[in-house]
Design a protein around this motif. Structure first.
Motif, PDB file in Angstrom:
ATOM      1  N   GLY A   1      81.783  16.901   2.632  1.00  0.00           N
ATOM      2  CA  GLY A   1      80.898  17.066   1.159  1.00  0.00           C
ATOM      3  C   GLY A   1      80.151  16.172   1.678  1.00  0.00           C
ATOM      4  O   GLY A   1      78.718  17.450   0.838  1.00  0.00           O
ATOM      5  N   SER A   2      79.253  15.528   1.946  1.00  0.00           N
ATOM      6  CA  SER A   2      78.092  15.223   1.569  1.00  0.00           C
ATOM      7  C   SER A   2      78.396  13.852   2.896  1.00  0.00           C
ATOM      8  O   SER A   2      78.518  13.545   2.635  1.00  0.00           O
ATOM      9  N   SER A   3      77.285  13.766   3.786  1.00  0.00           N
ATOM     10  CA  SER A   3      76.859  12.161   4.773  1.00  0.00           C
ATOM     11  C   SER A   3      75.700  12.067   4.069  1.00  0.00           C
ATOM     12  O   SER A   3      74.439  12.710   3.893  1.00  0.00           O
ATOM     13  N   LYS A   4      75.657  11.252   5.100  1.00  0.00           N
ATOM     14  CA  LYS A   4      74.163  10.110   4.798  1.00  0.00           C
ATOM     15  C   LYS A   4      72.712  11.397   5.631  1.00  0.00           C
ATOM     16  O   LYS A   4      71.751  11.356   5.129  1.00  0.00           O
ATOM     17  N   THR A   5      73.115  12.450   7.183  1.00  0.00           N
ATOM     18  CA  THR A   5      71.790  13.699   7.012  1.00  0.00           C
ATOM     19  C   THR A   5      72.144  13.983   6.515  1.00  0.00           C
ATOM     20  O   THR A   5      70.635  15.076   7.034  1.00  0.00           O
ATOM     21  N   ASP A   6      72.512  15.111   5.404  1.00  0.00           N
ATOM     22  CA  ASP A   6      72.576  15.699   4.877  1.00  0.00           C
ATOM     23  C   ASP A   6      72.118  15.405   3.855  1.00  0.00           C
ATOM     24  O   ASP A   6      72.216  15.472   2.692  1.00  0.00           O
ATOM     25  N   GLN A   7      70.432  15.793   3.858  1.00  0.00           N
ATOM     26  CA  GLN A   7      69.750  15.250   2.392  1.00  0.00           C
ATOM     27  C   GLN A   7      69.741  15.874   1.290  1.00  0.00           C
ATOM     28  O   GLN A   7      69.076  15.801   0.332  1.00  0.00           O
ATOM     29  N   GLU A   8      69.920  17.639   1.944  1.00  0.00           N
ATOM     30  CA  GLU A   8      69.947  18.837   0.669  1.00  0.00           C
ATOM     31  C   GLU A   8      71.040  19.113  -0.235  1.00  0.00           C
ATOM     32  O   GLU A   8      71.027  19.331  -1.273  1.00  0.00           O
TER      33      GLU A   8
ATOM     34  N   LYS B   1      73.550  19.742   1.017  1.00  0.00           N
ATOM     35  CA  LYS B   1      74.460  21.400   1.292  1.00  0.00           C
ATOM     36  C   LYS B   1      75.756  20.720   2.196  1.00  0.00           C
ATOM     37  O   LYS B   1      75.937  19.768   3.137  1.00  0.00           O
ATOM     38  N   ALA B   2      76.976  21.438   1.759  1.00  0.00           N
ATOM     39  CA  ALA B   2      78.252  20.983   2.295  1.00  0.00           C
ATOM     40  C   ALA B   2      78.107  21.656   3.715  1.00  0.00           C
ATOM     41  O   ALA B   2      78.163  22.368   3.330  1.00  0.00           O
ATOM     42  N   HIS B   3      79.668  21.199   4.461  1.00  0.00           N
ATOM     43  CA  HIS B   3      79.560  21.839   5.220  1.00  0.00           C
ATOM     44  C   HIS B   3      81.608  21.801   5.796  1.00  0.00           C
ATOM     45  O   HIS B   3      82.067  20.753   5.768  1.00  0.00           O
ATOM     46  N   THR B   4      81.696  22.648   6.922  1.00  0.00           N
ATOM     47  CA  THR B   4      82.846  22.653   7.730  1.00  0.00           C
ATOM     48  C   THR B   4      82.708  22.096   9.169  1.00  0.00           C
ATOM     49  O   THR B   4      81.993  22.879  10.005  1.00  0.00           O
ATOM     50  N   VAL B   5      83.876  21.124   9.540  1.00  0.00           N
ATOM     51  CA  VAL B   5      84.006  21.070  10.979  1.00  0.00           C
ATOM     52  C   VAL B   5      85.615  21.136  10.954  1.00  0.00           C
ATOM     53  O   VAL B   5      86.315  21.290  10.455  1.00  0.00           O
ATOM     54  N   ALA B   6      84.922  22.491  12.377  1.00  0.00           N
ATOM     55  CA  ALA B   6      86.704  23.079  12.707  1.00  0.00           C
ATOM     56  C   ALA B   6      87.061  21.678  13.169  1.00  0.00           C
ATOM     57  O   ALA B   6      86.933  21.517  14.807  1.00  0.00           O
ATOM     58  N   MET B   7      88.683  21.383  13.525  1.00  0.00           N
ATOM     59  CA  MET B   7      89.065  20.860  14.627  1.00  0.00           C
ATOM     60  C   MET B   7      89.678  21.540  15.376  1.00  0.00           C
ATOM     61  O   MET B   7      90.836  21.402  14.693  1.00  0.00           O
ATOM     62  N   LEU B   8      89.520  21.421  16.468  1.00  0.00           N
ATOM     63  CA  LEU B   8      90.410  21.833  17.223  1.00  0.00           C
ATOM     64  C   LEU B   8      91.143  20.792  18.155  1.00  0.00           C
ATOM     65  O   LEU B   8      90.755  19.578  18.256  1.00  0.00           O
TER      66      LEU B   8
END
Length: 67
Positions: free
Chosen positions: A35-42, A44-51
């Protein structure tokens, strides 16, 4: 959770924010929304694919933690 954190290169705050209801299964592994992170200044959420790999096996560890 250690294998998931290492395989996804998550920060502690990102790892702590992962909830079971938001993680979804994919044909190749898991999709973990951040949902949010230190480097996500704007904000915007992103999704990480976990293989699922041979060394860390994060998907197997995640599924074992649910049961």
């Amino acid at each position: 959770m250690r294998a998931i954190g290492m395989a996804g290169a998550f920060r502690r705050s990102e790892l702590a924010a992962i909830t079971v209801g938001r993680v979804s299964k994919d044909s190749r592994g898991l999709l973990v929304p951040i949902g949010s992170s230190k480097t996500d200044q704007e904000g915007k959420a992103h999704t990480v694919a976990m293989l699922d790999g041979r060394r860390l096996e994060p998907v197997r560890h995640y599924q074992a933690g649910l049961s």
